[in-house]
Each structure stands twice: as structure tokens, then as C-alpha cells.
Design an enzyme around this catalytic site. Structure first.
Site, PDB file in Angstrom:
ATOM      1  N   SER A 188     -94.123  21.149  55.333  1.00 22.97           N
ATOM      2  CA  SER A 188     -94.824  20.263  56.266  1.00 22.97           C
ATOM      3  C   SER A 188     -96.265  20.141  55.802  1.00 22.97           C
ATOM      4  CB  SER A 188     -94.809  20.896  57.666  1.00 22.97           C
ATOM      5  OG  SER A 188     -95.685  20.227  58.550  1.00 22.97           O
ATOM      6  N   TYR A 239     -95.455  27.954  63.736  1.00 21.89           N
ATOM      7  CA  TYR A 239     -95.009  26.866  62.849  1.00 21.89           C
ATOM      8  C   TYR A 239     -95.864  26.825  61.586  1.00 21.89           C
ATOM      9  CZ  TYR A 239     -93.362  22.142  61.629  1.00 21.89           C
ATOM     10  OH  TYR A 239     -92.804  21.043  60.991  1.00 21.89           O
TER      11      TYR A 239
HETATM   12  P1  NAD Z   1     -84.958  17.561  64.351  1.00 24.26           P
HETATM   13  O1  NAD Z   1     -85.175  18.338  65.592  1.00 24.26           O
HETATM   14  O2  NAD Z   1     -84.655  16.106  64.427  1.00 24.26           O
HETATM   15  O3  NAD Z   1     -83.802  18.227  63.461  1.00 24.26           O
HETATM   16  C1  NAD Z   1     -83.733  19.608  63.268  1.00 24.26           C
HETATM   17  C2  NAD Z   1     -82.379  19.964  62.720  1.00 24.26           C
HETATM   18  O4  NAD Z   1     -82.312  21.387  62.572  1.00 24.26           O
HETATM   19  C3  NAD Z   1     -81.223  19.580  63.652  1.00 24.26           C
HETATM   20  O5  NAD Z   1     -80.096  19.184  62.884  1.00 24.26           O
HETATM   21  C4  NAD Z   1     -80.920  20.878  64.388  1.00 24.26           C
HETATM   22  O6  NAD Z   1     -79.592  20.968  64.886  1.00 24.26           O
HETATM   23  C5  NAD Z   1     -81.175  21.870  63.271  1.00 24.26           C
HETATM   24  N1  NAD Z   1     -81.420  23.228  63.735  1.00 24.26           N
HETATM   25  C6  NAD Z   1     -82.361  23.661  64.613  1.00 24.26           C
HETATM   26  N2  NAD Z   1     -82.242  24.990  64.797  1.00 24.26           N
HETATM   27  C7  NAD Z   1     -81.219  25.399  64.022  1.00 24.26           C
HETATM   28  C8  NAD Z   1     -80.597  26.662  63.791  1.00 24.26           C
HETATM   29  N3  NAD Z   1     -81.012  27.781  64.402  1.00 24.26           N
HETATM   30  N4  NAD Z   1     -79.556  26.710  62.928  1.00 24.26           N
HETATM   31  C9  NAD Z   1     -79.100  25.587  62.320  1.00 24.26           C
HETATM   32  N5  NAD Z   1     -79.649  24.381  62.498  1.00 24.26           N
HETATM   33  C10 NAD Z   1     -80.690  24.292  63.346  1.00 24.26           C
HETATM   34  O7  NAD Z   1     -86.273  17.832  63.472  1.00 24.26           O
HETATM   35  P2  NAD Z   1     -86.909  17.087  62.197  1.00 24.26           P
HETATM   36  O8  NAD Z   1     -88.170  16.477  62.632  1.00 24.26           O
HETATM   37  O9  NAD Z   1     -85.891  16.262  61.498  1.00 24.26           O
HETATM   38  O10 NAD Z   1     -87.303  18.355  61.317  1.00 24.26           O
HETATM   39  C11 NAD Z   1     -86.606  18.721  60.137  1.00 24.26           C
HETATM   40  C12 NAD Z   1     -87.534  19.573  59.282  1.00 24.26           C
HETATM   41  O11 NAD Z   1     -88.665  18.795  58.887  1.00 24.26           O
HETATM   42  C13 NAD Z   1     -88.087  20.804  60.011  1.00 24.26           C
HETATM   43  O12 NAD Z   1     -88.137  21.896  59.110  1.00 24.26           O
HETATM   44  C14 NAD Z   1     -89.483  20.361  60.383  1.00 24.26           C
HETATM   45  O13 NAD Z   1     -90.347  21.453  60.524  1.00 24.26           O
HETATM   46  C15 NAD Z   1     -89.835  19.499  59.192  1.00 24.26           C
HETATM   47  N6  NAD Z   1     -90.917  18.556  59.433  1.00 24.26           N
HETATM   48  C16 NAD Z   1     -90.794  17.588  60.374  1.00 24.26           C
HETATM   49  C17 NAD Z   1     -91.848  16.694  60.561  1.00 24.26           C
HETATM   50  C18 NAD Z   1     -91.770  15.563  61.534  1.00 24.26           C
HETATM   51  O14 NAD Z   1     -92.799  14.898  61.732  1.00 24.26           O
HETATM   52  N7  NAD Z   1     -90.644  15.295  62.137  1.00 24.26           N
HETATM   53  C19 NAD Z   1     -93.020  16.829  59.806  1.00 24.26           C
HETATM   54  C20 NAD Z   1     -93.107  17.847  58.884  1.00 24.26           C
HETATM   55  C21 NAD Z   1     -92.050  18.713  58.689  1.00 24.26           C
END
Ligand code: NAD
Length: 260
Positions: A142, A155
């Protein structure tokens, strides 16, 4: 490059992970999905990927907070697909609170899912990648792996840890055909971020559109969200031959968030 390879994408039932799974499947990789959600919906997704792109698609409901379930997921994917060539560590959760009020159990679960799970998937997959002397590990970190924001102690700590882990794995694999890199997205409009927009709107009495604008204005100079498909395309590039000597990098896709 990814055609015929097998990719495990953690947390691929939603958001960025789903975007990555779709792009890799479109490029011809067999996809092993993981994450939470309704079984019927996930089964529909699995079948759609397989039919639409003519690839194999599997699924593990492993809870990545549990190392034993991670080992089972790796074993299952290896059993069903004959091996894992690409590992995308994407699953992640968020929780915001000032540090004095940060619940210890939230700290523990964010460190477990956002950081320690990456260690456990990598250590269980590396032996077979080594045996074939080819592998691609992509950790979804991130912008918060590079800079901090208040209220996100666990985080930010976990994501900085992911970038450190990425560098160690890249160094240890430097003389092999296995690369390990991190992608550092800024804001991407997914359910994880939508919850933060909803909180902001409720806290400040803003409309959803104003809350979205405020969120972007605060951090992301482009004023645009990055998309799951863009993160997927960067992942596919990191899996290509062109990226064979990109090792231990933290690649930003953040609308200039960390350029400031
Ligand atoms: P999201 O909530 O849409 O998806 C998260 C996914 O992880 C889902 O499929 C969920 O079921 C799964 N998950 C959560 N806990 C779990 C567990 N204990 N075991 C197995 N699966 C699990 O979130 P997102 O925004 O798509 O985030 C995905 C990644 O990207 C994360 O690591 C997040 O930190 C990172 N990220 C997101 C953003 C953003 O702006 N959305 C920015 C930077 C980094």
C-alpha cells in the site's frame, strides 16, 4: 508469459484481488481463488473465470489468519493444479482508531492477515518454485507501506513490514528465477475503502460523492481512484519476462500520493 501457469491470489473474492484474478485469467493463467463470501456467489465466480477465459479455476476458503489453513490451501492448489508458479498476497483488512484506543485484538488480526500470512504463504510455496527455478511473488502492500497516516497503526506497521519482507525474499532469491516485488496502491474504490468513505460521510455529515472527493483530495493528487484492473495489469507485468530483473521493488500506483 503467464499462459498455462498457476496463480494463487489470496483475498480474490472481492476488490483488488478479484481484479488481479480476472486479469491473470484473461492472460491465460489458471487461477486459484481464496477469500470470504457466499459459497454460491464464489462458485459462480469460479465457473465464470474458467468458462470466460478457458482456464482452470479453483478455490480455497482458507482463513489467512490461521497458518494451518494457509498450509492446507497451498497443498490443495498444488494437488489440484500440479504446482504454484505465481503467488499474489493480496488479502487484507483495515481498522482505524487512535493508538491509545486501538483494540489489541484488531492489532493482532491485522498483523496476522496483512503481514504474517504473507510469510506463511511464501515459505510454503518457495520450495516448489525453487525446484522449478521459476516463480513470481507479488505482495499487495500500500502507499501505507511507504508513508503513514494517523489512526492506522496496525495497517501502516503491517504494510511497512510487507515491504521489508518483500526485500528479504528478493535478496534470498536473487540468484534464482524467482522474483518478489510489492505493489503499493493509493486509493482504489473497493468495499474496504467504501467503508472508510461511509464513515467519513457519517462523521462529517457529507454526501457520498463529497466524502469520496474529500478522501481523494486529502491524499491522492490525481483526484482519481486507481482501479483493480490497473493493479491486475501491473501484477501481470511483474509476472512477465520483461520484469525478470525487477526484484525487491515497491511499485506505486497511487496517483502521486507518495510523490509529495
Ligand atoms: P476488499 O475488502 O475488497 O477485499 C479483501 C479480500 O480479502 C476479500 O476477498 C476478503 O474476503 C479477503 N479476506 C479478508 N480477510 C481474510 C482472511 N482472514 N482470510 C482470507 N481472505 C480474507 O479489500 P481491497 O481494497 O480489495 O484490498 C485488497 C488488498 O489491497 C489489501 O491487502 C489492502 O490492504 C490493499 N490495498 C487496498 C487499497 C484500496 O484503496 N482499496 C489501497 C492500498 C492497498
Amino acid at each position: 508469459m503467464v499462459r498455462g501457469k498457476t496463480a494463487v491470489v489470496t483475498g480474490s473474492t472481492s476488490g483488488i484481488g478479484l481484479g488481479i484474478a480476472q486479469v491473470l485469467a484473461r492472460e491465460g493463467a489458471n487461477i486459484f481463488l481464496n477469500g470470504f463470501g457466499g459459497r454460491t456467489e464464489i462458485e459462480r465466480l469460479r465457473l465464470r473465470l474458467a468458462q470466460e477465459y478457458g482456464v482452470k479455476a479453483g478455490f480455497s476458503p482458507a482463513d489467512l489468519a490461521k497458518p494451518a489453513e494457509i498450509a492446507e490451501m497451498t497443498a490443495q492448489a498444488t494437488r489440484e493444479f500440479g504446482g504454484i508458479d505465481i503467488l499474489v498476497n493480496n488479502a487484507g483488512i483495515q481498522f482505524t482508531a487512535p493508538i491509545e484506543e486501538f483494540p489489541a485484538e484488531k492489532w493482532d488480526s491485522i498483523i496476522a492477515i496483512n503481514l504474517s500470512a504473507n510469510f506463511h504463504t511464501i515459505r510454503t510455496v518457495l520450495p516448489q518454485m525453487r525446484a522449478r527455478n521459476w516463480g513470481r511473488i507479488v505482495n499487495i502492500a500500500s502507499a501505507h507501506g511507504l508513508v503513514a497516516s494517523p489512526m492506522k497503526a496496525a495497517y501502516v506497521a503491517a504494510k511497512h513490514g510487507v515491504i521489508g519482507l518483500t526485500k528479504v525474499v528478493a535478496l534470498e532469491m536473487a540468484r534464482t528465477g524467482i522474483t518478489c516485488n510489492a505493489i503499493c496502491p493509493g486509493w482504489v474504490l473497493t468495499p474496504l475503502v467504501q467503508r472508510q468513505i461511509d464513515d467519513l460521510a457519517a462523521r462529517e455529515g457529507l454526501s457520498a460523492a463529497d466524502a469520496r472527493r474529500r478522501l481523494l483530495e486529502e491524499k491522492q493528487p490525481s483526484g482519481e481512484f486507481a482501479t483493480p484492473e490497473q493493479i491486475g495489469a501491473v501484477t501481470a507485468f511483474l509476472c512477465s519476462d520483461a520484469a525478470a530483473e525487477i526484484r525487491g521493488a515497491a511499485i506505486t500506483v497511487d496517483g502521486a500520493w507518495t510523490a509529495q
